[in-house]
Design a protein around this motif. Structure first.
Motif, short mmCIF file in Angstrom:
data_model
loop_
_atom_site.label_atom_id
_atom_site.label_comp_id
_atom_site.label_asym_id
_atom_site.label_seq_id
_atom_site.Cartn_x
_atom_site.Cartn_y
_atom_site.Cartn_z
N GLY A 118 0.81 -1.22 0.00
CA GLY A 118 0.00 0.00 0.00
C GLY A 118 0.83 1.26 0.00
N ILE A 119 2.07 1.16 -0.44
CA ILE A 119 2.92 2.35 -0.54
C ILE A 119 3.40 2.51 -1.98
N GLU A 120 3.75 3.74 -2.32
CA GLU A 120 4.18 4.05 -3.67
C GLU A 120 5.63 3.61 -3.88
N ALA A 121 5.88 2.89 -4.97
CA ALA A 121 7.24 2.45 -5.28
C ALA A 121 7.93 3.49 -6.16
N LYS A 122 9.19 3.75 -5.87
CA LYS A 122 10.00 4.66 -6.67
C LYS A 122 11.25 3.92 -7.13
N ILE A 123 11.61 4.10 -8.42
CA ILE A 123 12.84 3.51 -8.95
C ILE A 123 13.76 4.63 -9.41
N LYS A 124 14.98 4.29 -9.79
CA LYS A 124 15.93 5.30 -10.26
C LYS A 124 15.32 6.07 -11.43
N PRO A 125 15.48 7.35 -11.51
CA PRO A 125 16.32 8.23 -10.67
C PRO A 125 15.58 8.82 -9.47
N GLU A 126 14.35 8.39 -9.19
CA GLU A 126 13.56 8.96 -8.09
C GLU A 126 13.74 8.24 -6.75
N SER A 127 14.52 7.18 -6.70
CA SER A 127 14.65 6.37 -5.49
C SER A 127 15.85 6.81 -4.66
N LEU A 128 15.82 8.07 -4.24
CA LEU A 128 16.98 8.67 -3.58
C LEU A 128 17.39 8.02 -2.26
N VAL A 129 16.44 7.50 -1.50
CA VAL A 129 16.81 6.89 -0.22
C VAL A 129 17.66 5.64 -0.46
N ALA A 130 17.29 4.84 -1.45
CA ALA A 130 18.07 3.63 -1.74
C ALA A 130 19.34 3.97 -2.51
N SER A 131 19.21 4.76 -3.57
CA SER A 131 20.35 4.97 -4.47
C SER A 131 21.33 6.03 -4.00
N SER A 132 20.95 6.84 -3.02
CA SER A 132 21.86 7.88 -2.53
C SER A 132 22.12 7.76 -1.04
N TYR A 133 21.08 7.92 -0.21
CA TYR A 133 21.26 7.90 1.25
C TYR A 133 21.81 6.56 1.72
N ALA A 134 21.13 5.46 1.43
CA ALA A 134 21.58 4.14 1.88
C ALA A 134 22.93 3.79 1.24
N ASN A 135 23.07 4.12 -0.04
CA ASN A 135 24.29 3.81 -0.77
C ASN A 135 25.52 4.37 -0.07
N ARG A 136 25.39 5.56 0.49
CA ARG A 136 26.51 6.22 1.17
C ARG A 136 27.06 5.36 2.30
#
Length: 181
Positions: free
Chosen positions: A160-178
């Motif tokens: 029931g939540i909205e899925a985001k993929i690259k380039p909009e998936s900043l928490v996974a691809s940027s924050y967590a990646n760090r």
């Protein structure tokens, strides 16, 4: 051979630059406090996982971010060290998605309602609350994960939540990646 029980046995402990050990209940309180400071706002609760494969292990980071769009955020992450390299791309992406789903599932209806009730009196003035699951995958021709997009997006949306993929998936691809490095 991946031990499927390994992930289920990991503690639900979070950290950020200020705190080294937060329970989920403490994370919930920090997020609600952040929202109550300025209930008039557009809030996004975003959860996403990234991983990095090393020679002898795979590091998984699940980021949890509450953002007041245009006016800051409060964030933390959960780190899991799997004691083997996971080289199968589908398996690795599937575990990332599972870890995101696990944290997202902690936000049951009563907890989501706590967040919604903060912005509810201000909805007619433009306030909002949304929840997103961020996936470290993309549809680009050069992206090796493109064949998994439909499957992983469906898994996130089933919560029931909205899925985001690259380039909009900043928490996974940027924050967590760090924090996987």
């Amino acid at each position: 051979m991946v031990n499927h029980y390994f992930f289920a046995e990991q503690p639900m402990a979070f950290r950020n630059l200020t705190y080294t050990h937060l329970t989920f209940e403490e994370v919930r309180k920090h997020m609600l406090t952040f929202m109550r400071k300025e209930p008039m706002g557009n809030y996004k609760l975003m959860i996403g996982t990234d991983s990095h494969v090393y020679q002898n292990e795979t590091i998984f980071i699940t980021g949890l971010v509450i953002q007041r769009v245009g006016k800051g955020a409060w964030a933390c992450y959960r780190k899991i060290k799997y004691p083997e390299p996971i080289r199968n791309l589908h398996q690795k992406i599937s575990y990332e998605t599972s870890l995101t789903e696990e944290v997202a599932s902690l936000f049951d209806e009563s907890l989501k309602n706590e967040f919604i009730h903060i912005v509810l009196p201000h909805v007619y003035k433009g306030s909002s609350f949304t929840m997103e699951g961020h996936l470290d995958i993309g549809k680009g021709k050069q992206n090796k994960t493109r064949e998994f997009v439909t499957e992983m997006v469906a898994r996130i949306e089933a919560h029931g939540i909205e899925a985001k993929i690259k380039p909009e998936s900043l928490v996974a691809s940027s924050y967590a990646n760090r924090y996987t490095k």
